[in-house]
Design a protein around this motif. Structure first.
Motif, PDB file in Angstrom:
ATOM      1  N   LYS A  58       0.835  -1.210   0.000  1.00  0.00           N
ATOM      2  CA  LYS A  58       0.000   0.000   0.000  1.00  0.00           C
ATOM      3  C   LYS A  58       0.868   1.257   0.000  1.00  0.00           C
ATOM      4  O   LYS A  58       0.530   2.258  -0.640  1.00  0.00           O
ATOM      5  N   LEU A  61       2.001   1.745  -3.526  1.00  0.00           N
ATOM      6  CA  LEU A  61       0.906   2.259  -4.344  1.00  0.00           C
ATOM      7  C   LEU A  61       0.701   3.753  -4.096  1.00  0.00           C
ATOM      8  O   LEU A  61       0.545   4.536  -5.041  1.00  0.00           O
ATOM      9  N   PHE A  62       0.740   4.160  -2.838  1.00  0.00           N
ATOM     10  CA  PHE A  62       0.616   5.579  -2.519  1.00  0.00           C
ATOM     11  C   PHE A  62       1.776   6.357  -3.136  1.00  0.00           C
ATOM     12  O   PHE A  62       1.602   7.483  -3.630  1.00  0.00           O
ATOM     13  N   LEU A  64       3.236   5.608  -5.919  1.00  0.00           N
ATOM     14  CA  LEU A  64       2.905   5.772  -7.340  1.00  0.00           C
ATOM     15  C   LEU A  64       1.945   6.940  -7.543  1.00  0.00           C
ATOM     16  O   LEU A  64       2.085   7.710  -8.484  1.00  0.00           O
ATOM     17  N   TRP A  65       0.992   7.070  -6.641  1.00  0.00           N
ATOM     18  CA  TRP A  65       0.062   8.194  -6.718  1.00  0.00           C
ATOM     19  C   TRP A  65       0.809   9.524  -6.602  1.00  0.00           C
ATOM     20  O   TRP A  65       0.388  10.529  -7.160  1.00  0.00           O
ATOM     21  N   SER A  66       1.900   9.534  -5.864  1.00  0.00           N
ATOM     22  CA  SER A  66       2.638  10.782  -5.641  1.00  0.00           C
ATOM     23  C   SER A  66       3.279  11.315  -6.920  1.00  0.00           C
ATOM     24  O   SER A  66       3.748  12.455  -6.952  1.00  0.00           O
ATOM     25  N   PHE A  68       1.633  12.082  -9.508  1.00  0.00           N
ATOM     26  CA  PHE A  68       0.729  13.108 -10.034  1.00  0.00           C
ATOM     27  C   PHE A  68       1.065  14.502  -9.516  1.00  0.00           C
ATOM     28  O   PHE A  68       1.186  15.435 -10.324  1.00  0.00           O
ATOM     29  N   MET A 104      -4.729  14.492  -3.542  1.00  0.00           N
ATOM     30  CA  MET A 104      -4.376  13.081  -3.586  1.00  0.00           C
ATOM     31  C   MET A 104      -4.640  12.414  -2.231  1.00  0.00           C
ATOM     32  O   MET A 104      -5.190  11.319  -2.167  1.00  0.00           O
ATOM     33  N   LEU A 107      -8.418  12.072  -1.713  1.00  0.00           N
ATOM     34  CA  LEU A 107      -8.940  11.000  -2.563  1.00  0.00           C
ATOM     35  C   LEU A 107      -8.512   9.633  -2.044  1.00  0.00           C
ATOM     36  O   LEU A 107      -9.314   8.695  -1.995  1.00  0.00           O
ATOM     37  N   TRP A 108      -7.255   9.520  -1.632  1.00  0.00           N
ATOM     38  CA  TRP A 108      -6.765   8.252  -1.074  1.00  0.00           C
ATOM     39  C   TRP A 108      -7.578   7.855   0.163  1.00  0.00           C
ATOM     40  O   TRP A 108      -7.964   6.704   0.317  1.00  0.00           O
ATOM     41  N   HIS A 112      -9.500   4.437   0.317  1.00  0.00           N
ATOM     42  CA  HIS A 112      -8.895   3.466   1.220  1.00  0.00           C
ATOM     43  C   HIS A 112      -9.130   3.887   2.682  1.00  0.00           C
ATOM     44  O   HIS A 112      -8.173   4.129   3.414  1.00  0.00           O
TER      45      HIS A 112
END
Length: 118
Positions: A58, A61-62, A64-66, A68, A104, A107-108, A112
């Protein structure tokens, strides 16, 4: 105390590499150095050694979101660099990063909720 010193040494080496590359004919490579996963390695080691593999997954994954908010920062620098003074460009780009990072995180937390509240 030694682990803290080693972490700060890694950061100092990154800054030194950026400064040296910025002065070279390959100055653009200085933009790659901040993307070396120095701090990600530290964070992933700490999370991976203190939590489960699923928690490390997790965290990745977070991470990877970073990308953006970072992409938003770079787009702002790209367009601002030829329109505004350097300080304004970097200030606007930083504001873009902060706004996208906050969005972000919100939204996360909505996607989650068990992870965000843990």
């Amino acid at each position: 105390m030694i682990p803290l010193f080693l972490k700060s040494l890694l950061g100092a080496l990154a800054v030194l590499a950026i400064a040296l590359l910025a002065r070279s004919k390959s100055f653009f490579i200085a933009g790659l150095v901040p993307l070396f996963p120095t701090f990600a390695l530290i964070a992933h080691y700490i999370v991976g050694s203190q939590r489960t593999g699923a928690d490390l997954q997790k965290t990745a994954l977070f991470g990877l979101w970073s990308l953006f908010p970072y992409a938003g920062y770079l787009v702002a620098v790209y367009f601002g660099s030829v329109r505004w003074p350097l300080v304004v460009t970097l200030g606007v780009a930083t504001a873009v990063w902060v706004l996208l990072a906050l969005a972000m995180i919100v939204l996360w937390a909505r996607l989650h909720p068990a992870v965000a509240g843990a």
